[in-house]
Motif scaffolding. Sequence first.
Motif, PDB file in Angstrom:
ATOM      1  N   LEU A 289      18.192  11.081 -23.186  1.00 14.63           N
ATOM      2  CA  LEU A 289      18.339   9.770 -23.822  1.00 14.63           C
ATOM      3  C   LEU A 289      19.643   9.658 -24.596  1.00 14.63           C
ATOM      4  CD1 LEU A 289      14.711   9.105 -25.079  1.00 14.63           C
ATOM      5  CD2 LEU A 289      16.000   7.641 -23.552  1.00 14.63           C
ATOM      6  N   ARG A 290      19.907  10.635 -25.452  1.00 18.05           N
ATOM      7  CA  ARG A 290      21.120  10.581 -26.272  1.00 18.05           C
ATOM      8  C   ARG A 290      22.375  10.705 -25.394  1.00 18.05           C
ATOM      9  NH1 ARG A 290      21.327  10.800 -31.557  1.00 18.05           N
ATOM     10  NH2 ARG A 290      19.215  11.659 -31.686  1.00 18.05           N
ATOM     11  N   ALA A 291      22.301  11.573 -24.380  1.00 13.79           N
ATOM     12  CA  ALA A 291      23.435  11.718 -23.467  1.00 13.79           C
ATOM     13  C   ALA A 291      23.718  10.410 -22.745  1.00 13.79           C
ATOM     14  CB  ALA A 291      23.148  12.830 -22.455  1.00 13.79           C
ATOM     15  N   TYR A 292      22.666   9.732 -22.337  1.00 15.33           N
ATOM     16  CA  TYR A 292      22.811   8.462 -21.620  1.00 15.33           C
ATOM     17  C   TYR A 292      23.496   7.415 -22.491  1.00 15.33           C
ATOM     18  CZ  TYR A 292      21.393   4.768 -18.335  1.00 15.33           C
ATOM     19  OH  TYR A 292      21.386   3.757 -17.416  1.00 15.33           O
ATOM     20  N   LYS A 293      23.099   7.363 -23.735  1.00 15.99           N
ATOM     21  CA  LYS A 293      23.679   6.410 -24.680  1.00 15.99           C
ATOM     22  C   LYS A 293      25.150   6.733 -24.939  1.00 15.99           C
ATOM     23  CE  LYS A 293      22.870   4.476 -29.308  1.00 15.99           C
ATOM     24  NZ  LYS A 293      21.998   4.520 -30.501  1.00 15.99           N
ATOM     25  N   LEU A 294      25.463   8.006 -25.144  1.00 16.86           N
ATOM     26  CA  LEU A 294      26.832   8.420 -25.425  1.00 16.86           C
ATOM     27  C   LEU A 294      27.762   8.149 -24.238  1.00 16.86           C
ATOM     28  CD1 LEU A 294      26.175  11.821 -27.257  1.00 16.86           C
ATOM     29  CD2 LEU A 294      27.051   9.719 -28.283  1.00 16.86           C
ATOM     30  N   ILE A 295      27.288   8.457 -23.030  1.00 17.53           N
ATOM     31  CA  ILE A 295      28.133   8.285 -21.852  1.00 17.53           C
ATOM     32  C   ILE A 295      28.350   6.801 -21.557  1.00 17.53           C
ATOM     33  CG2 ILE A 295      28.312   8.680 -19.368  1.00 17.53           C
ATOM     34  CD1 ILE A 295      28.888  11.129 -21.003  1.00 17.53           C
ATOM     35  N   ASN A 296      27.317   5.982 -21.742  1.00 21.55           N
ATOM     36  CA  ASN A 296      27.492   4.538 -21.562  1.00 21.55           C
ATOM     37  C   ASN A 296      28.527   3.989 -22.538  1.00 21.55           C
ATOM     38  OD1 ASN A 296      25.764   2.655 -19.692  1.00 21.55           O
ATOM     39  ND2 ASN A 296      24.466   4.424 -20.140  1.00 21.55           N
ATOM     40  N   LEU A 326      38.469   8.045 -14.651  1.00 20.36           N
ATOM     41  CA  LEU A 326      37.601   8.356 -15.792  1.00 20.36           C
ATOM     42  C   LEU A 326      36.314   7.530 -15.745  1.00 20.36           C
ATOM     43  CD1 LEU A 326      40.266   8.547 -18.664  1.00 20.36           C
ATOM     44  CD2 LEU A 326      39.038  10.448 -17.610  1.00 20.36           C
ATOM     45  N   ALA A 327      36.443   6.249 -15.392  1.00 17.90           N
ATOM     46  CA  ALA A 327      35.259   5.378 -15.337  1.00 17.90           C
ATOM     47  C   ALA A 327      34.284   5.846 -14.258  1.00 17.90           C
ATOM     48  CB  ALA A 327      35.690   3.932 -15.077  1.00 17.90           C
ATOM     49  N   VAL A 328      34.806   6.162 -13.072  1.00 19.59           N
ATOM     50  CA  VAL A 328      33.947   6.612 -11.972  1.00 19.59           C
ATOM     51  C   VAL A 328      33.300   7.953 -12.316  1.00 19.59           C
ATOM     52  CG1 VAL A 328      33.947   7.390  -9.566  1.00 19.59           C
ATOM     53  CG2 VAL A 328      35.174   5.318 -10.198  1.00 19.59           C
ATOM     54  N   THR A 329      34.054   8.846 -12.951  1.00 19.24           N
ATOM     55  CA  THR A 329      33.501  10.135 -13.357  1.00 19.24           C
ATOM     56  C   THR A 329      32.361   9.957 -14.355  1.00 19.24           C
ATOM     57  OG1 THR A 329      35.625  11.236 -13.007  1.00 19.24           O
ATOM     58  CG2 THR A 329      34.031  12.370 -14.405  1.00 19.24           C
ATOM     59  N   LEU A 330      32.544   9.070 -15.322  1.00 24.75           N
ATOM     60  CA  LEU A 330      31.479   8.794 -16.298  1.00 24.75           C
ATOM     61  C   LEU A 330      30.247   8.208 -15.604  1.00 24.75           C
ATOM     62  CD1 LEU A 330      33.654   7.388 -19.215  1.00 24.75           C
ATOM     63  CD2 LEU A 330      32.330   9.515 -19.247  1.00 24.75           C
ATOM     64  N   LEU A 331      30.464   7.396 -14.569  1.00 26.55           N
ATOM     65  CA  LEU A 331      29.331   6.864 -13.808  1.00 26.55           C
ATOM     66  C   LEU A 331      28.577   7.984 -13.093  1.00 26.55           C
ATOM     67  CD1 LEU A 331      30.973   3.607 -12.472  1.00 26.55           C
ATOM     68  CD2 LEU A 331      28.819   3.712 -13.729  1.00 26.55           C
ATOM     69  N   GLY A 332      29.273   9.076 -12.798  1.00 32.90           N
ATOM     70  CA  GLY A 332      28.604  10.240 -12.211  1.00 32.90           C
ATOM     71  C   GLY A 332      27.595  10.866 -13.154  1.00 32.90           C
ATOM     72  N   PHE A 333      27.776  10.692 -14.464  1.00 34.08           N
ATOM     73  CA  PHE A 333      26.774  11.101 -15.444  1.00 34.08           C
ATOM     74  C   PHE A 333      25.689  10.031 -15.600  1.00 34.08           C
ATOM     75  CE2 PHE A 333      30.520  13.495 -17.013  1.00 34.08           C
ATOM     76  CZ  PHE A 333      29.974  14.766 -17.081  1.00 34.08           C
ATOM     77  N   ILE A 334      26.101   8.768 -15.593  1.00 31.85           N
ATOM     78  CA  ILE A 334      25.183   7.661 -15.884  1.00 31.85           C
ATOM     79  C   ILE A 334      24.125   7.493 -14.798  1.00 31.85           C
ATOM     80  CG2 ILE A 334      25.043   5.138 -16.044  1.00 31.85           C
ATOM     81  CD1 ILE A 334      27.748   5.234 -17.535  1.00 31.85           C
ATOM     82  N   MET A 335      24.534   7.531 -13.525  1.00 38.57           N
ATOM     83  CA  MET A 335      23.609   7.168 -12.445  1.00 38.57           C
ATOM     84  C   MET A 335      22.426   8.134 -12.291  1.00 38.57           C
ATOM     85  SD  MET A 335      26.066   5.317  -9.589  1.00 38.57           S
ATOM     86  CE  MET A 335      27.335   6.560  -9.464  1.00 38.57           C
ATOM     87  N   PRO A 336      22.635   9.453 -12.246  1.00 37.43           N
ATOM     88  CA  PRO A 336      21.456  10.327 -12.129  1.00 37.43           C
ATOM     89  C   PRO A 336      20.585  10.327 -13.380  1.00 37.43           C
ATOM     90  CG  PRO A 336      23.459  11.637 -12.333  1.00 37.43           C
ATOM     91  CD  PRO A 336      23.895  10.224 -12.145  1.00 37.43           C
ATOM     92  N   THR A 337      21.212  10.223 -14.565  1.00 41.29           N
ATOM     93  CA  THR A 337      20.430  10.218 -15.802  1.00 41.29           C
ATOM     94  C   THR A 337      19.602   8.949 -15.911  1.00 41.29           C
ATOM     95  OG1 THR A 337      22.157  11.499 -16.900  1.00 41.29           O
ATOM     96  CG2 THR A 337      20.547  10.441 -18.309  1.00 41.29           C
ATOM     97  N   GLY A 338      20.191   7.799 -15.556  1.00 37.55           N
ATOM     98  CA  GLY A 338      19.454   6.534 -15.588  1.00 37.55           C
ATOM     99  C   GLY A 338      18.259   6.560 -14.656  1.00 37.55           C
TER     100      GLY A 338
END
Length: 409
Positions: A289-296, A326-338
């Motif tokens: 949860l916290r990781a998702y918020k930070l990465i978003n 950088l944006a696409v890389t951050l989406l690599g964290f967002i999509m599986p976590t979401g």
Amino acid sequence: MCRLFISQLKSIMTATSNRAMPLLIALLATIGPLGIDMYLPSIPAMAQSLGSSEGAVQFSLMTFFAGLMLGQLVYGPLSDKFGRKPLIYLGLSIFVLGAIACALAETVLQLQWFRFIQGLGGSIGMVIAFAIIKDQFHGPEMGKMMSMVLAILGLSPVAAPLIGDGLQTLGSWRTIFIFLAVYAAVVMLTVFSFLPETRQAEQRAQFQLSQTFKHYLKIASDRNFIIYALTLCIAQAGFFAYIAGSASVFISEYQLSSTQFSVLFAVNAVGLIAAAILNPKLHEKFGPLRAYKLINTAYLVVITLLLLCLYLNINHLIVICVGLFLAVTLLGFIMPTGSQLALMHQGKNAGTASALLGAMQFGFGALITTITGLFAAYAGIGLISIIFVCALISGLMCWIFFPKQLKAA
């Protein structure tokens, strides 16, 4: 003697299918992504060939997403009722016909409709691939198989544009769709030869197809699902905008060749894959949860800075390349976590919830690619503005709706 030969042949086929299972599942799962990524470098050439605007050709990506969305909702329940293999044959046959029709399209309107048909067939791979894993594997083995398939699948966005560019060089953009038709036909033949039916007859008999809509409605009204699902879909819509609009920006505005664009797209895909690999370590440190918020939040900051640079006419190629990487890389964290957050409370409804989530993702993808096509004339600043709006809404949702969830966790 004949029975012994047949028995030995069956044993060999079973052993082969077991060893080839990760590859077979990955081949199925790549059908949709290849249909998305392979023709991206050809969008400007397709617009010229069909006598239309690049925005109109981008609209064909929207119709493909619409087909993927509807297919996600339909194939999952039907495969639960009638088995995996019959639906694989149906979906891949539709994909082959759609791809051949796209290769023969004479107008952009025909291309848009044929891409919808192709998407409707292509959605079968993503739905069935993970259903087969769920059928065949449990516990640690299921996680191991999922990782192996995702590792193979991760190569798709890296290789697809490069393959597509090579095929265009050998022939034209139409060659790409011929290749997709042949690829799907080969996958269908491989499935027929080596993949066993993984949905048991008792399970098929017990499944009530009439309850599907009721289950979808129940999951959609679950707050534990819908908050995370919407946040994910809106953030990921920015990724779909990037997919739809990046070729026009880099090829038409920055004058890159289709090969140079393909290499750039592949580099960004490597960032996406690296993030997905590192994502579990981020969860260990901060929690999902916290990781998702930070990465978003980081995603919003990066896109905001990139948009400011473009508005201030700091629009050098390096600036937009670094910003999008950088944006696409951050989406690599967002999509599986979401996805994980949306599905973690669904229990026995995880399969249906997964199909609904996939449909929502491609539904938002269809919407955002339509908007991206309308803003194609505004080039880079139009594309980054669309991604910014997606990042802003998803970031605000995290800050408004997540604090209570964080405390509860």
